[in-house]
Design a protein around this motif. Structure first.
Motif, PDB file in Angstrom:
ATOM      1  N   GLU A 232       0.718  -1.182   0.184  1.00  0.00           N
ATOM      2  CA  GLU A 232      -0.151   0.059   0.114  1.00  0.00           C
ATOM      3  C   GLU A 232       0.758   1.328   0.089  1.00  0.00           C
ATOM      4  O   GLU A 232       1.943   1.267   0.663  1.00  0.00           O
ATOM      5  CB  GLU A 232      -0.944  -0.094   1.223  1.00  0.00           C
ATOM      6  N   ALA A 233       0.434   2.512  -0.750  1.00  0.00           N
ATOM      7  CA  ALA A 233       1.104   3.667  -0.631  1.00  0.00           C
ATOM      8  C   ALA A 233       1.220   4.075   1.021  1.00  0.00           C
ATOM      9  O   ALA A 233       0.232   4.117   1.580  1.00  0.00           O
ATOM     10  CB  ALA A 233       0.185   4.605  -1.341  1.00  0.00           C
ATOM     11  N   ARG A 234       2.337   4.860   1.026  1.00  0.00           N
ATOM     12  CA  ARG A 234       2.732   5.503   2.323  1.00  0.00           C
ATOM     13  C   ARG A 234       2.610   4.366   3.594  1.00  0.00           C
ATOM     14  O   ARG A 234       2.566   4.775   4.727  1.00  0.00           O
ATOM     15  CB  ARG A 234       1.964   6.475   2.682  1.00  0.00           C
ATOM     16  N   GLU A 235       2.848   3.146   3.196  1.00  0.00           N
ATOM     17  CA  GLU A 235       3.162   2.078   4.256  1.00  0.00           C
ATOM     18  C   GLU A 235       4.730   1.639   4.316  1.00  0.00           C
ATOM     19  O   GLU A 235       5.206   1.775   3.148  1.00  0.00           O
ATOM     20  CB  GLU A 235       2.304   0.948   3.795  1.00  0.00           C
ATOM     21  N   ILE A 236       4.887   1.323   5.507  1.00  0.00           N
ATOM     22  CA  ILE A 236       6.405   0.790   5.843  1.00  0.00           C
ATOM     23  C   ILE A 236       6.442  -0.743   6.059  1.00  0.00           C
ATOM     24  O   ILE A 236       5.218  -0.956   6.610  1.00  0.00           O
ATOM     25  CB  ILE A 236       7.036   1.574   6.991  1.00  0.00           C
ATOM     26  N   TYR A 237       7.143  -1.614   5.347  1.00  0.00           N
ATOM     27  CA  TYR A 237       7.107  -3.073   5.785  1.00  0.00           C
ATOM     28  C   TYR A 237       8.456  -3.561   6.108  1.00  0.00           C
ATOM     29  O   TYR A 237       9.529  -3.254   5.519  1.00  0.00           O
ATOM     30  CB  TYR A 237       6.580  -3.881   4.379  1.00  0.00           C
ATOM     31  N   ASN A 238       8.634  -4.031   7.388  1.00  0.00           N
ATOM     32  CA  ASN A 238       9.782  -4.516   7.973  1.00  0.00           C
ATOM     33  C   ASN A 238       9.907  -5.727   7.431  1.00  0.00           C
ATOM     34  O   ASN A 238       8.970  -6.742   7.233  1.00  0.00           O
ATOM     35  CB  ASN A 238       9.680  -4.863   9.291  1.00  0.00           C
ATOM     36  N   ILE A 239      11.255  -6.275   6.910  1.00  0.00           N
ATOM     37  CA  ILE A 239      11.505  -7.553   6.632  1.00  0.00           C
ATOM     38  C   ILE A 239      12.808  -8.187   7.337  1.00  0.00           C
ATOM     39  O   ILE A 239      13.833  -7.601   7.390  1.00  0.00           O
ATOM     40  CB  ILE A 239      11.862  -7.191   4.956  1.00  0.00           C
ATOM     41  N   SER A 240      12.117  -9.341   7.826  1.00  0.00           N
ATOM     42  CA  SER A 240      13.183 -10.149   8.791  1.00  0.00           C
ATOM     43  C   SER A 240      13.082 -11.615   8.611  1.00  0.00           C
ATOM     44  O   SER A 240      12.139 -12.064   8.134  1.00  0.00           O
ATOM     45  CB  SER A 240      13.083  -9.835  10.140  1.00  0.00           C
ATOM     46  N   ALA A 241      14.323 -12.037   9.326  1.00  0.00           N
ATOM     47  CA  ALA A 241      13.948 -13.625   9.111  1.00  0.00           C
ATOM     48  C   ALA A 241      13.729 -14.444  10.499  1.00  0.00           C
ATOM     49  O   ALA A 241      13.516 -15.662  10.516  1.00  0.00           O
ATOM     50  CB  ALA A 241      15.545 -14.277   8.655  1.00  0.00           C
ATOM     51  N   GLY A 242      13.996 -13.584  11.521  1.00  0.00           N
ATOM     52  CA  GLY A 242      13.685 -14.405  12.890  1.00  0.00           C
ATOM     53  C   GLY A 242      14.830 -15.229  13.004  1.00  0.00           C
ATOM     54  O   GLY A 242      14.873 -16.403  13.803  1.00  0.00           O
ATOM     55  N   GLU A 243      16.145 -14.907  12.590  1.00  0.00           N
ATOM     56  CA  GLU A 243      17.183 -15.519  12.868  1.00  0.00           C
ATOM     57  C   GLU A 243      18.341 -14.961  13.402  1.00  0.00           C
ATOM     58  O   GLU A 243      19.267 -14.357  12.915  1.00  0.00           O
ATOM     59  CB  GLU A 243      17.924 -16.194  11.259  1.00  0.00           C
ATOM     60  N   GLU A 244      18.076 -14.452  14.791  1.00  0.00           N
ATOM     61  CA  GLU A 244      19.000 -13.555  15.468  1.00  0.00           C
ATOM     62  C   GLU A 244      20.258 -14.369  15.804  1.00  0.00           C
ATOM     63  O   GLU A 244      20.223 -15.430  16.461  1.00  0.00           O
ATOM     64  CB  GLU A 244      18.244 -13.148  16.854  1.00  0.00           C
ATOM     65  N   LYS A 245      21.359 -13.837  15.829  1.00  0.00           N
ATOM     66  CA  LYS A 245      22.718 -14.358  15.967  1.00  0.00           C
ATOM     67  C   LYS A 245      23.795 -13.258  16.108  1.00  0.00           C
ATOM     68  O   LYS A 245      23.810 -12.145  15.828  1.00  0.00           O
ATOM     69  CB  LYS A 245      23.448 -15.267  14.552  1.00  0.00           C
ATOM     70  N   THR A 246      24.492 -13.725  17.331  1.00  0.00           N
ATOM     71  CA  THR A 246      25.803 -12.730  17.524  1.00  0.00           C
ATOM     72  C   THR A 246      26.878 -12.864  16.284  1.00  0.00           C
ATOM     73  O   THR A 246      26.616 -13.981  15.590  1.00  0.00           O
ATOM     74  CB  THR A 246      26.380 -12.908  18.818  1.00  0.00           C
ATOM     75  N   ASN A 247      27.297 -11.721  16.266  1.00  0.00           N
ATOM     76  CA  ASN A 247      28.640 -11.776  15.332  1.00  0.00           C
ATOM     77  C   ASN A 247      29.567 -13.075  15.606  1.00  0.00           C
ATOM     78  O   ASN A 247      30.003 -13.640  14.497  1.00  0.00           O
ATOM     79  CB  ASN A 247      29.350 -10.535  15.132  1.00  0.00           C
ATOM     80  N   LEU A 248      29.646 -13.457  16.655  1.00  0.00           N
ATOM     81  CA  LEU A 248      30.730 -14.470  17.093  1.00  0.00           C
ATOM     82  C   LEU A 248      30.009 -15.815  16.659  1.00  0.00           C
ATOM     83  O   LEU A 248      30.648 -16.672  16.022  1.00  0.00           O
ATOM     84  CB  LEU A 248      31.004 -14.532  18.602  1.00  0.00           C
ATOM     85  N   GLU A 249      28.646 -16.136  16.748  1.00  0.00           N
ATOM     86  CA  GLU A 249      28.014 -17.247  16.367  1.00  0.00           C
ATOM     87  C   GLU A 249      28.271 -17.405  14.943  1.00  0.00           C
ATOM     88  O   GLU A 249      28.243 -18.268  14.376  1.00  0.00           O
ATOM     89  CB  GLU A 249      26.577 -17.129  16.834  1.00  0.00           C
ATOM     90  N   VAL A 250      28.149 -16.157  13.937  1.00  0.00           N
ATOM     91  CA  VAL A 250      28.060 -16.174  12.616  1.00  0.00           C
ATOM     92  C   VAL A 250      29.451 -16.779  12.069  1.00  0.00           C
ATOM     93  O   VAL A 250      29.392 -17.639  11.375  1.00  0.00           O
ATOM     94  CB  VAL A 250      27.553 -14.820  12.288  1.00  0.00           C
ATOM     95  N   VAL A 251      30.389 -16.151  12.935  1.00  0.00           N
ATOM     96  CA  VAL A 251      31.637 -16.416  12.314  1.00  0.00           C
ATOM     97  C   VAL A 251      32.059 -18.216  12.615  1.00  0.00           C
ATOM     98  O   VAL A 251      32.554 -18.755  11.766  1.00  0.00           O
ATOM     99  CB  VAL A 251      32.948 -15.626  13.033  1.00  0.00           C
ATOM    100  N   LYS A 252      31.599 -18.386  13.907  1.00  0.00           N
ATOM    101  CA  LYS A 252      31.859 -19.782  14.281  1.00  0.00           C
ATOM    102  C   LYS A 252      31.197 -20.758  13.476  1.00  0.00           C
ATOM    103  O   LYS A 252      31.792 -21.712  13.067  1.00  0.00           O
ATOM    104  CB  LYS A 252      31.579 -20.087  15.875  1.00  0.00           C
ATOM    105  N   THR A 253      29.855 -20.378  13.051  1.00  0.00           N
ATOM    106  CA  THR A 253      29.324 -21.233  11.936  1.00  0.00           C
ATOM    107  C   THR A 253      29.980 -21.223  10.757  1.00  0.00           C
ATOM    108  O   THR A 253      30.024 -22.409  10.191  1.00  0.00           O
ATOM    109  CB  THR A 253      27.647 -20.526  11.857  1.00  0.00           C
ATOM    110  N   ILE A 254      30.308 -20.071  10.213  1.00  0.00           N
ATOM    111  CA  ILE A 254      31.166 -20.281   8.891  1.00  0.00           C
ATOM    112  C   ILE A 254      32.364 -21.107   9.081  1.00  0.00           C
ATOM    113  O   ILE A 254      32.642 -22.024   8.164  1.00  0.00           O
ATOM    114  CB  ILE A 254      31.492 -18.671   8.485  1.00  0.00           C
ATOM    115  N   LEU A 255      32.970 -20.830  10.023  1.00  0.00           N
ATOM    116  CA  LEU A 255      34.592 -21.784  10.135  1.00  0.00           C
ATOM    117  C   LEU A 255      34.074 -23.177  10.442  1.00  0.00           C
ATOM    118  O   LEU A 255      34.654 -24.074   9.759  1.00  0.00           O
ATOM    119  CB  LEU A 255      35.239 -21.194  11.409  1.00  0.00           C
TER     120      LEU A 255
END
Length: 328
Positions: A232-255
């Motif tokens: 709709e015009a003049r509406e704002i839409y948040n877009i998220s994934a519900g996947e909250e991770k710390t930066n440390l968790e992200v890096v450890k997952t990649i490693l």
């Protein structure tokens, strides 16, 4: 539909253009990009021969160029922006030029030459600032923490005002942290993958406990498509994934996925104004537009690691001191 995509040589813009051309055979795309920092023609090199795709080199702050294109299209999706927080701290004016004056130029071109145009302005969750508990809704106050997020907040206000006063058909999207193919190597996830593949230390700000909601880029572009078609015009839409991770968790997952040792992790001095936690409530887009994420973080990050490891030809020319130097 004839669609103008601004900033289409960037990370999210190029993924959006690929998605559109693959899923809408009767759409045409004009890609306006100044080929500045963060743009990469290699992102779309393989689609240059598609007769539905046209590239125009130009700046969104150039009223003459933007006006000409606005007259020719049915809709605009604005990705064009300076987006690197660290760079905004060292050089704020470049962000004002692109993120504020550039958006003003688009709005004025629509107002003066084609009020029938549909506009989706792509913003960021960083306009809200940080939140220690709960999640931001579209109605929450804006409290940006960097020159980057301040300029994005300013552009959001311009879009809302031009929609109300001049009758533009515009919507705003605000997303959480994206990741996936074609992301510029200076960002956390590609930088981690690249440095780990080279056996280099992985720098993490402070203790790595800053929290972000991580959204796979394909899920983001699918959500933008939904807003373009049904928002709709003049509406704002948040877009998220519900996947909250710390930066440390992200890096450890990649490693872990890359089978690299965690001793590659190196904690460095925190950056100024670093948001502790970002979190968006995206119930509105789920309820109103029936759009929800397809990929879990584990699925998305595996696809991302695989892409970077298979596409060294893409990222090796982009590796610079910001990637190789042991600070984020």
């Amino acid at each position: 539909m004839r669609l103008l995509v601004t900033g289409g040589m960037g990370f999210i813009g190029s993924n959006f253009i690929r998605y559109v051309l693959e899923n809408h055979k009767d759409w045409e795309v004009i890609n306006l990009d100044k080929l500045g920092y963060g743009s990469n023609p290699a992102n779309l090199k393989d689609i240059e021969g598609d007769e539905r795709y046209t590239f125009v080199k130009g700046d969104i702050a150039d009223f003459k160029v933007v006006s000409k294109l606005i007259k020719e299209v049915d809709a605009v999706v604005n990705f064009a922006a300076e987006s690197h927080v660290d760079r905004s701290i060292s050089n704020p004016y470049a962000f004002i030029e692109s993120n504020v004056l550039g958006v003003y130029t688009i709005l004025e071109a629509i107002r003066k030459f084609n009020l029938e145009v549909r506009l989706v302005h792509v913003s960021t969750d960083e306009v809200y600032g940080d939140i220690l508990e709960g999640s931001f809704t579209e109605n929450d106050r804006l409290m940006p923490s960097s020159p980057y997020s301040a300029t994005k907040a300013a552009s959001d206000m311009l879009v809302l005002e031009w929609t109300r006063t001049y009758g533009l058909n515009a919507s705003i999207t605000r997303c959480t942290n994206n990741y996936g193919p074609y992301q510029f190597p200076e960002k956390l996830i590609p930088k981690t993958i690249i440095r780990a593949s080279m056996g280099l230390k992985i720098p993490i700000y402070d203790t790595g406990q800053n929290v972000r909601d991580w959204l796979y880029v394909e899920d983001h572009v699918r959500a933008i498509e939904a807003v373009l078609l049904k928002g709709e015009a003049r509406e704002i839409y948040n877009i998220s994934a519900g996947e909250e991770k710390t930066n440390l968790e992200v890096v450890k997952t990649i490693l872990r996925i890359m089978e690299k040792d965690e001793n590659l992790i190196e904690f460095v001095e925190d950056r100024p104004g670093h948001d502790l936690r970002s979190s968006l409530d995206s119930w509105k887009i789920t309820r109103d537009l029936k759009r929800r994420p397809k990929y879990s973080f584990e699925e998305g990050i595996k696809k991302t690691v695989e892409w970077y490891l298979k596409n060294e030809w893409w990222w090796k020319p982009l590796v610079n001191e910001k990637v190789l130097h042991p600070t984020p």
